[in-house]
Design an enzyme around this catalytic site. Structure first.
Site, PDB file in Angstrom:
ATOM      1  N   SER A  18      -6.233 -12.558   4.390  1.00 43.89           N
ATOM      2  CA  SER A  18      -5.760 -10.944   3.898  1.00 43.89           C
ATOM      3  C   SER A  18      -4.891 -10.486   3.209  1.00 43.89           C
ATOM      4  CB  SER A  18      -6.515 -10.149   4.870  1.00 43.89           C
ATOM      5  OG  SER A  18      -6.608  -8.484   3.539  1.00 43.89           O
ATOM      6  N   GLU A  54      -3.664  -7.874   2.795  1.00 39.52           N
ATOM      7  CA  GLU A  54      -2.885  -7.084   4.078  1.00 39.52           C
ATOM      8  C   GLU A  54      -1.657  -8.106   4.716  1.00 39.52           C
ATOM      9  OE1 GLU A  54      -2.783  -4.175   4.109  1.00 39.52           O
ATOM     10  OE2 GLU A  54      -4.256  -3.889   2.329  1.00 39.52           O
ATOM     11  N   TYR A  76      -4.277  -3.876  11.227  1.00 41.16           N
ATOM     12  CA  TYR A  76      -5.503  -4.614  10.834  1.00 41.16           C
ATOM     13  C   TYR A  76      -4.586  -6.483   9.739  1.00 41.16           C
ATOM     14  CZ  TYR A  76      -7.836  -6.750   6.900  1.00 41.16           C
ATOM     15  OH  TYR A  76      -9.454  -7.718   6.683  1.00 41.16           O
TER      16      TYR A  76
END
Length: 333
Positions: A128, A130, A152
């Site tokens: 991701s 992120e 996450y």
């Protein structure tokens, strides 16, 4: 002979598009689901109801090595796409323990089972954007250091390195896709893009009078999930495994998304959107922008859906679901 694919997270946005994509290419498709999903298919299998009978589902848990081992043994896949995760960033702050446990241990368990039973199976890990967090520069590519700003993001960095480690230590064809934000009409309602398009639809239908959002100035690199699952597949067709950023290279703010979605409905977002500080992330990331040059060069991958098309498709879907799509056509025309 048909190739056999195993997908974790087959009931999610990406999993459903990937299952369709693989079936179109003649694959035998297997998916891992929670047992409760099989008991409540109308709700929990809603994204793949049209595929039931064409895919084979197996009940297992990412928290149980034994159950994953059993499914891998039963299916003996040629390709495995690991998409399942606790993937809502804001929720990861509320329950960081389960986010880290499910996302890290689940990836480790699955890799270990594949190595033991079908070491030649090609493996894809859903990374991701992120993972980059507050990266020192933009756009971000495969060489950009990871600086995650959420549980996450941290869990995805761990999964990335587990995948790389199994590739380098055990010689597995294991690849990481560092996917930037990708949306669709199948996106969960808790994500800001779907929150916006469903919110506009509810306002048009007279079911809501306002839409409460967090940071309107956060910028993201938004593409369409249908494009991104093709990139996943292309990674596993390469002679050698590797890591790839998948992104459009364009950024847009939440405010721009609102302006466009409300505009398609003939409305001014400023009349309806309420900025709620309680919806801000504890640790915000302001700009994520991907450089997918490596994916373009090696995979031959290019995004096909523009930002404006993406917003329209999501909005039209949500308005159709509430019976108000006719309120859009005249505006867009």
């Amino acid at each position: 002979m048909k190739k056999r694919a195993l997908i974790t997270g087959i009931t999610g946005q990406d999993g459903s598009y990937l299952a369709e994509f693989l079936l179109e290419r003649g694959y035998e498709v297997h998916g891992i689901v929670r047992r409760v999903a099989l008991e409540d298919p109308e709700h929990r299998l809603s994204r793949i109801l049209h595929l039931l009978g064409r895919v084979e589902l197996h009940a297992a848990s990412l928290e149980s090595y034994a159950s994953l081992h059993q499914v891998v043994e039963q299916t003996a896949p040629d390709e495995c796409y690991h998409l399942a995760a606790q993937s809502f960033v804001s929720y990861s702050f509320d329950d960081e323990f389960s986010t880290l446990q499910i996302n890290i241990n689940g990836t480790h368990y699955l890799l270990a089972a594949l190595k033991r039973i079908v070491p030649r199976c090609r493996f894809y890990f859903a990374g991701s954007s992120e993972m980059f967090g507050n990266a020192p520069h933009a756009p971000q590519n495969e060489q950009t250091p990871f600086m995650p700003r959420s549980p996450y993001g941290i869990s995805k960095v761990a999964g990335f390195h587990l995948t790389r480690n199994y590739r380098e230590t055990y010689g597995m064809h294991a690849s990481n896709g560092i996917l930037f934000n990708h949306e669709s009409p199948r996106r969960g309602f808790e994500f800001v893009t779907r929150k916006i398009t469903s919110g506009v639809a509810r306002i048009l239908a007279g079911k809501a009078r306002e839409l409460r959002l967090g940071n309107l100035d956060a910028r993201r690199d938004w593409g369409h999930a249908r494009d991104y699952v093709q990139a996943m597949w292309l990674m596993l067709q390469q002679p050698e495994p590797g890591d790839y950023v998948v992104a459009t290279g364009e950024t847009h703010s939440v405010r721009e998304f609102c302006e466009l979605a409300f505009g398609y409905a003939g409305l001014d977002y400023r009349d309806y959107v309420v900025c709620d500080p309680q919806l801000y992330r504890p640790a915000e990331i302001n700009v994520l922008q991907g450089d997918a040059g490596r994916a373009h060069q090696i995979l031959g991958w290019e995004p096909t859906v523009r930002f404006e098309q993406l917003v329209w498709e999501m909005l039209e879907h949500d308005c159709r679901a509430l019976g108000v799509s006719e309120k859009l056509s005249a505006v867009r025309a």
